[in-house]
Design a protein around this motif. Structure first.
Motif, PDB file in Angstrom:
ATOM      1  N   TYR A 142     -67.746  39.875  38.861  1.00 35.02           N
ATOM      2  CA  TYR A 142     -68.310  39.938  37.505  1.00 35.02           C
ATOM      3  C   TYR A 142     -69.141  41.205  37.336  1.00 35.02           C
ATOM      4  CZ  TYR A 142     -71.579  39.069  33.694  1.00 35.02           C
ATOM      5  OH  TYR A 142     -72.340  39.203  32.562  1.00 35.02           O
ATOM      6  N   LEU A 143     -70.035  41.478  38.272  1.00 34.45           N
ATOM      7  CA  LEU A 143     -70.873  42.671  38.177  1.00 34.45           C
ATOM      8  C   LEU A 143     -70.037  43.944  38.258  1.00 34.45           C
ATOM      9  CD1 LEU A 143     -73.828  41.588  40.513  1.00 34.45           C
ATOM     10  CD2 LEU A 143     -73.877  41.756  38.015  1.00 34.45           C
ATOM     11  N   ALA A 144     -68.986  43.908  39.050  1.00 29.69           N
ATOM     12  CA  ALA A 144     -68.165  45.099  39.258  1.00 29.69           C
ATOM     13  C   ALA A 144     -67.222  45.388  38.104  1.00 29.69           C
ATOM     14  CB  ALA A 144     -67.359  44.939  40.555  1.00 29.69           C
ATOM     15  N   LEU A 145     -66.740  44.327  37.436  1.00 32.34           N
ATOM     16  CA  LEU A 145     -65.627  44.512  36.514  1.00 32.34           C
ATOM     17  C   LEU A 145     -65.887  44.101  35.074  1.00 32.34           C
ATOM     18  CD1 LEU A 145     -62.786  43.171  38.842  1.00 32.34           C
ATOM     19  CD2 LEU A 145     -63.500  45.547  38.530  1.00 32.34           C
ATOM     20  N   THR A 146     -66.676  43.064  34.854  1.00 27.03           N
ATOM     21  CA  THR A 146     -66.744  42.521  33.496  1.00 27.03           C
ATOM     22  C   THR A 146     -68.143  42.419  32.910  1.00 27.03           C
ATOM     23  OG1 THR A 146     -66.863  40.217  34.240  1.00 27.03           O
ATOM     24  CG2 THR A 146     -64.671  41.157  33.955  1.00 27.03           C
ATOM     25  N   ALA A 147     -69.166  42.647  33.678  1.00 27.57           N
ATOM     26  CA  ALA A 147     -70.530  42.547  33.146  1.00 27.57           C
ATOM     27  C   ALA A 147     -70.779  43.632  32.107  1.00 27.57           C
ATOM     28  CB  ALA A 147     -71.551  42.675  34.274  1.00 27.57           C
ATOM     29  N   PRO A 148     -71.660  43.389  31.139  1.00 22.08           N
ATOM     30  CA  PRO A 148     -71.976  44.421  30.149  1.00 22.08           C
ATOM     31  C   PRO A 148     -72.664  45.616  30.801  1.00 22.08           C
ATOM     32  CG  PRO A 148     -73.501  42.579  29.968  1.00 22.08           C
ATOM     33  CD  PRO A 148     -72.426  42.141  30.909  1.00 22.08           C
ATOM     34  N   ASP A 149     -72.442  46.787  30.236  1.00 19.36           N
ATOM     35  CA  ASP A 149     -73.052  48.006  30.775  1.00 19.36           C
ATOM     36  C   ASP A 149     -74.577  47.948  30.753  1.00 19.36           C
ATOM     37  OD1 ASP A 149     -70.504  48.966  31.079  1.00 19.36           O
ATOM     38  OD2 ASP A 149     -70.568  50.317  29.358  1.00 19.36           O
ATOM     39  N   PHE A 150     -75.130  47.119  29.874  1.00 20.17           N
ATOM     40  CA  PHE A 150     -76.585  47.033  29.731  1.00 20.17           C
ATOM     41  C   PHE A 150     -77.235  46.299  30.899  1.00 20.17           C
ATOM     42  CE2 PHE A 150     -80.432  46.059  26.960  1.00 20.17           C
ATOM     43  CZ  PHE A 150     -80.744  47.397  26.752  1.00 20.17           C
ATOM     44  N   LEU A 151     -76.421  45.651  31.729  1.00 19.55           N
ATOM     45  CA  LEU A 151     -76.930  44.946  32.906  1.00 19.55           C
ATOM     46  C   LEU A 151     -76.950  45.913  34.079  1.00 19.55           C
ATOM     47  CD1 LEU A 151     -77.782  42.450  34.524  1.00 19.55           C
ATOM     48  CD2 LEU A 151     -75.362  41.826  34.700  1.00 19.55           C
ATOM     49  N   THR A 152     -78.125  46.333  34.501  1.00 19.29           N
ATOM     50  CA  THR A 152     -78.241  47.260  35.621  1.00 19.29           C
ATOM     51  C   THR A 152     -79.607  47.129  36.278  1.00 19.29           C
ATOM     52  OG1 THR A 152     -77.794  49.550  36.302  1.00 19.29           O
ATOM     53  CG2 THR A 152     -79.112  49.245  34.296  1.00 19.29           C
ATOM     54  N   GLY A 153     -79.666  47.444  37.552  1.00 14.64           N
ATOM     55  CA  GLY A 153     -80.922  47.400  38.308  1.00 14.64           C
ATOM     56  C   GLY A 153     -81.362  46.020  38.733  1.00 14.64           C
ATOM     57  N   GLN A 154     -80.477  45.034  38.617  1.00 16.37           N
ATOM     58  CA  GLN A 154     -80.852  43.649  38.883  1.00 16.37           C
ATOM     59  C   GLN A 154     -80.320  43.158  40.238  1.00 16.37           C
ATOM     60  OE1 GLN A 154     -83.023  42.250  36.611  1.00 16.37           O
ATOM     61  NE2 GLN A 154     -82.832  44.381  35.912  1.00 16.37           N
ATOM     62  N   THR A 155     -81.024  42.204  40.800  1.00 17.83           N
ATOM     63  CA  THR A 155     -80.576  41.528  42.017  1.00 17.83           C
ATOM     64  C   THR A 155     -80.412  40.050  41.710  1.00 17.83           C
ATOM     65  OG1 THR A 155     -81.681  43.105  43.498  1.00 17.83           O
ATOM     66  CG2 THR A 155     -81.130  40.937  44.405  1.00 17.83           C
ATOM     67  N   ILE A 156     -79.212  39.546  41.886  1.00 17.66           N
ATOM     68  CA  ILE A 156     -78.907  38.145  41.604  1.00 17.66           C
ATOM     69  C   ILE A 156     -78.838  37.372  42.919  1.00 17.66           C
ATOM     70  CG2 ILE A 156     -77.236  36.543  40.620  1.00 17.66           C
ATOM     71  CD1 ILE A 156     -76.358  38.797  38.748  1.00 17.66           C
ATOM     72  N   ALA A 157     -79.724  36.404  43.079  1.00 18.38           N
ATOM     73  CA  ALA A 157     -79.707  35.557  44.275  1.00 18.38           C
ATOM     74  C   ALA A 157     -78.624  34.485  44.116  1.00 18.38           C
ATOM     75  CB  ALA A 157     -81.062  34.911  44.489  1.00 18.38           C
ATOM     76  N   VAL A 158     -77.724  34.438  45.067  1.00 20.89           N
ATOM     77  CA  VAL A 158     -76.672  33.440  45.086  1.00 20.89           C
ATOM     78  C   VAL A 158     -76.898  32.634  46.372  1.00 20.89           C
ATOM     79  CG1 VAL A 158     -74.186  33.023  44.856  1.00 20.89           C
ATOM     80  CG2 VAL A 158     -75.183  35.156  43.986  1.00 20.89           C
ATOM     81  N   ASP A 159     -77.770  31.637  46.273  1.00 21.29           N
ATOM     82  CA  ASP A 159     -78.349  31.056  47.482  1.00 21.29           C
ATOM     83  C   ASP A 159     -78.601  29.562  47.427  1.00 21.29           C
ATOM     84  OD1 ASP A 159     -80.406  31.012  45.671  1.00 21.29           O
ATOM     85  OD2 ASP A 159     -81.880  31.964  46.958  1.00 21.29           O
ATOM     86  N   GLY A 160     -78.032  28.867  46.435  1.00 23.60           N
ATOM     87  CA  GLY A 160     -78.259  27.433  46.324  1.00 23.60           C
ATOM     88  C   GLY A 160     -79.712  27.080  46.019  1.00 23.60           C
ATOM     89  N   GLY A 161     -80.472  28.048  45.507  1.00 20.80           N
ATOM     90  CA  GLY A 161     -81.862  27.810  45.144  1.00 20.80           C
ATOM     91  C   GLY A 161     -82.865  28.097  46.240  1.00 20.80           C
ATOM     92  N   GLU A 162     -82.416  28.648  47.368  1.00 18.81           N
ATOM     93  CA  GLU A 162     -83.313  28.868  48.518  1.00 18.81           C
ATOM     94  C   GLU A 162     -84.500  29.752  48.164  1.00 18.81           C
ATOM     95  OE1 GLU A 162     -83.186  30.410  53.160  1.00 18.81           O
ATOM     96  OE2 GLU A 162     -81.366  30.465  51.944  1.00 18.81           O
ATOM     97  N   ALA A 163     -84.259  30.807  47.389  1.00 21.36           N
ATOM     98  CA  ALA A 163     -85.342  31.746  47.061  1.00 21.36           C
ATOM     99  C   ALA A 163     -86.270  31.203  45.992  1.00 21.36           C
ATOM    100  CB  ALA A 163     -84.754  33.082  46.598  1.00 21.36           C
ATOM    101  N   SER A 164     -85.944  30.053  45.428  1.00 25.72           N
ATOM    102  CA  SER A 164     -86.735  29.484  44.324  1.00 25.72           C
ATOM    103  C   SER A 164     -87.800  28.518  44.798  1.00 25.72           C
ATOM    104  CB  SER A 164     -85.804  28.771  43.333  1.00 25.72           C
ATOM    105  OG  SER A 164     -84.841  29.657  42.825  1.00 25.72           O
ATOM    106  N   VAL A 165     -87.786  28.168  46.077  1.00 26.32           N
ATOM    107  CA  VAL A 165     -88.727  27.164  46.571  1.00 26.32           C
ATOM    108  C   VAL A 165     -89.536  27.716  47.753  1.00 26.32           C
ATOM    109  CG1 VAL A 165     -87.324  25.237  45.802  1.00 26.32           C
ATOM    110  CG2 VAL A 165     -86.969  26.158  48.087  1.00 26.32           C
TER     111      VAL A 165
END
Length: 268
Positions: free
Chosen positions: A245-268
């Protein structure tokens, strides 16, 4: 004032450009021979991209290439040491010669080792930083030079939830992945000036061959699961979908972000 017909025309032009970007991109994936890198390469190929598979060992890369070609895709294998500037330069030159351009870079190559700080040798610290940080820098520099000329391009850096959280025994790895996240922020601000984007993903625990031994240890797995609200490991395709998604289809306005894909580990 812009007329309605002009807006409609512009929308159609942008839609066509966006679809072309999605379906015809040339994507360089480092560390593409196994695990998450393999899953990412297979997913972007499934979505219509030509893929340049980079890694240290040719056999796993050739296996991934065969899988892509069996599905009707196109792939190029290049044995690459991401810590060596000449090897990285050759990777990008070969990719351009084969496909004419480079649209996307996925910095996935990385290593980890569990060593307490008091026992951590300088050589091991350097080894981890050379791959996880220097390798990302060298590949991003080569990609960025091309993106600046093209006025477009995207990079996705594979960081880690360990770059957001502290974990005992992983000081070098945590520090290196924290560097990946801040590198992403800084470079995204630079690249935005010429129309390119850089984002990162921070994966948590994913079921791959790398952690097969951990998954076979019930006690160790129970300890890991207690830290993950979703109470399971992710599957490689779940991360691959986010990277694609980030590589191919995300809007150009989305940049500089880090998305945690971790089952919520970083949230607790």
């Amino acid at each position: 004032m812009i007329s309605i017909s002009s807006v409609i025309h512009l929308t159609k032009v942008l839609d066509v450009r966006h679809i072309t970007y999605m379906s015809n991109s040339v994507v360089v994936v480092t560390g593409a021979g196994r695990g998450l890198g393999e899953a990412i390469a297979l997913e972007v190929a499934r979505q219509g991209s030509s893929v340049v598979l980079a890694g240290r060992s040719i056999e796993p890369l050739e296996s991934v290439k065969s899988s892509i070609e069996m599905q009707g895709g196109r792939a190029l294998v290049r044995v690459t040491d991401v810590t060596d500037s000449d090897s990285v330069a050759a990777l990008f030159e070969d990719a351009e010669n084969a496909f004419g351009r480079i649209d996307v870079l996925v910095n996935n190559a990385g290593i980890a080792n569990r060593v307490n700080l008091v026992d951590l040798g300088e050589a091991e610290w350097d080894r981890i930083f050379d791959t996880n940080v220097r390798g990302m820098f060298l590949c991003s520099r080569e990609a960025g030079r091309r993106f600046a000329i093209a006025g477009s391009g995207r990079a996705v850096n594979v960081a880690s939830v360990f770059g957001l959280l502290g974990r005992p025994g992983y000081s070098a790895y945590c520090a290196s992945k924290g560097a990946v996240i801040n590198f992403t922020r800084s470079v995204a601000a630079e690249w935005a000036r010429f129309g390119a984007q850089m984002n990162a993903v921070a994966p948590g625990y994913f079921a791959t061959d790398i952690n097969a031994e951990l998954r076979a240890d019930d006690a160790a797995m129970a300890k890991v699961m207690r830290r993950i609200p979703a109470y399971r490991m992710g599957t490689p395709d779940e991360l691959a979908n986010v990277v694609a998604y980030l590589a191919l289809t995300a809007p150009d306005f989305l940049t500089g972000q880090t998305i945690a894909v971790d089952g919520g580990e970083a949230s607790v």
